[in-house]
Scaffold this active site. Structure first.
Site, PDB file in Angstrom:
ATOM      1  N   LYS A  64       0.822  -1.221   0.000  1.00 48.25           N
ATOM      2  CA  LYS A  64       0.000   0.000   0.000  1.00 48.25           C
ATOM      3  C   LYS A  64       0.857   1.272   0.000  1.00 48.25           C
ATOM      4  O   LYS A  64       0.469   2.286  -0.567  1.00 48.25           O
ATOM      5  CB  LYS A  64      -0.948  -0.008   1.203  1.00 48.25           C
ATOM      6  N   ASN A  85      -5.010   2.079  -1.062  1.00 46.39           N
ATOM      7  CA  ASN A  85      -5.471   0.710  -1.323  1.00 46.39           C
ATOM      8  C   ASN A  85      -6.283   0.627  -2.606  1.00 46.39           C
ATOM      9  O   ASN A  85      -6.750  -0.442  -2.966  1.00 46.39           O
ATOM     10  CB  ASN A  85      -6.314   0.184  -0.146  1.00 46.39           C
ATOM     11  N   ASP A 100      -9.716   2.244   2.907  1.00 48.55           N
ATOM     12  CA  ASP A 100      -9.678   1.546   4.212  1.00 48.55           C
ATOM     13  C   ASP A 100     -10.153   2.509   5.301  1.00 48.55           C
ATOM     14  O   ASP A 100     -10.884   2.132   6.211  1.00 48.55           O
ATOM     15  CB  ASP A 100      -8.245   1.106   4.561  1.00 48.55           C
ATOM     16  N   ALA A 122       0.120  -0.127  15.527  1.00 46.20           N
ATOM     17  CA  ALA A 122       0.622   1.081  14.863  1.00 46.20           C
ATOM     18  C   ALA A 122       1.054   0.785  13.425  1.00 46.20           C
ATOM     19  O   ALA A 122       1.874   1.488  12.856  1.00 46.20           O
ATOM     20  CB  ALA A 122       1.794   1.640  15.673  1.00 46.20           C
ATOM     21  N   TYR A 205     -11.326 -10.328  10.678  1.00 47.52           N
ATOM     22  CA  TYR A 205     -12.707 -10.743  10.451  1.00 47.52           C
ATOM     23  C   TYR A 205     -12.821 -12.260  10.351  1.00 47.52           C
ATOM     24  O   TYR A 205     -11.825 -12.953  10.151  1.00 47.52           O
ATOM     25  CB  TYR A 205     -13.292 -10.082   9.193  1.00 47.52           C
TER      26      TYR A 205
END
Ligand code: NDP
Length: 266
Positions: A64, A85, A100, A122, A205
């Protein structure tokens, strides 16, 4: 034919093709297709995007920041984050966005106003989430087990501490952006039992992490990272097709994320 892809390493596990293709099909935006491309060397990201003739892409771990550097123009909150992203081809240019961050905000909006927020971790996800909270004027604190990655937040004037230096214990919302609990039974921080909060959200998730199990035991409202995944995809989809239908797009994605109805889209 408009072609889109998820670019990263690894990408074999990615749910993005399923959820994007489900919307392409339901909104009748064919001929368009969303696929996955394994990128072994991040230095080639732009070349791969252009050679494949992509109209847009999502860029995932670990590229990214590379994607931020290699696009022609960066728009929105991505400028604060230093990572993108989503790439969209606009004429001859590649435009970079960070959905995001906006996706996370949307994913927690149903909890109502959250003023005081603690972010555990972080890394890339923490940067996106902290930057958008900070840009929205919310009281955000970041804490990490180690020191080095905190510099990004300090530079932006965001409160940030190693675990051992965090003194505050009362927050509205606590967010786990660490990978603790992804494959291990680790909690993301040693002081959780002292924390008072209303809502706990995990970026991970598809499972009840030790963090979410802790939060449930404390009686907090909880949510895993699936909605974040859906809304970042829904906002990227809007950018890919130049449409404004995030409610409809996210609903279709929610219906298709668990059980792809039509394997032809894999
Ligand atoms: P990064 O590698 O950029 O950052 C990882 C962070 O986790 C670092 O701060 C690291 O600390 C910390 N960490 C790792 N292991 C532990 C541990 N055992 N205890 C405490 N801290 C730990 O990761 P990302 O930000 O890219 O991703 C983080 C998580 O978010 C992943 O689990 C990923 O699956 C999830 N994610 C979910 C998304 C979604 O759409 N739902 C989107 C993107 C990510 P240190 O600096 O000390 O190493």
């Amino acid at each position: 034919m408009r072609l889109f892809a998820i670019l990263g390493n690894p990408v074999a596990h990615s749910l993005s093709p399923i959820i994007h293709n489900s919307v392409i099909k339901e909104l009748d935006l064919m001929p368009s297709l969303y696929t996955r491309i394994l990128v072994e060397d991040g230095a080639n990201l732009r070349k791969i995007f252009l050679n494949a003739g992509l109209s847009g892409a999502n860029i995932t771990v670990p590229y990214k920041e590379e994607a931020f550097k290699q696009c022609d123009e960066v728009r929105g909150i991505a400028k604060e984050i230093g990572a993108v992203n989503t790439w969209v081809k606009e004429g001859e240019k590649i435009i970079g966005y960070n959905t995001d961050a906006t996706g996370f905000m949307e994913a927690i909006s149903h909890f109502g106003s959250m003023q005081k927020i603690l972010i555990l971790g972080a890394g890339g996800t923490a940067k996106a989430v902290a930057a958008i909270f900070h840009a929205n004027g919310l009281d955000v604190t970041v804490t990490n087990r180690s020191h080095d990655r905190l510099a990004f937040f300090k530079d932006k004037g965001i409160k940030s501490f190693e675990h051992k230096d965090l003194m505050e214990r009362k927050f509205d919302l606590i967010i786990n952006t660490t990978s603790a609990g992804l494959t291990s039974s680790d909690l993301p921080a040693p002081f959780l039992d002292e924390i008072e909060a209303k809502v706990a959200v995990d970026a991970i998730y598809g499972k009840t992490t030790p963090f979410l199990a802790w939060a449930e035991k404390q009686g907090l409202k909880t949510q895993d990272g699936a909605l974040m995944l859906i809304y970042q995809a829904a906002f990227a989809f809007e950018l890919f097709f130049g449409i404004k239908k995030s409610a409809e797009i996210s609903q279709i994605m929610k219906e298709n994320i668990a059980l792809p109805k039509d394997l032809i889209w894999l």
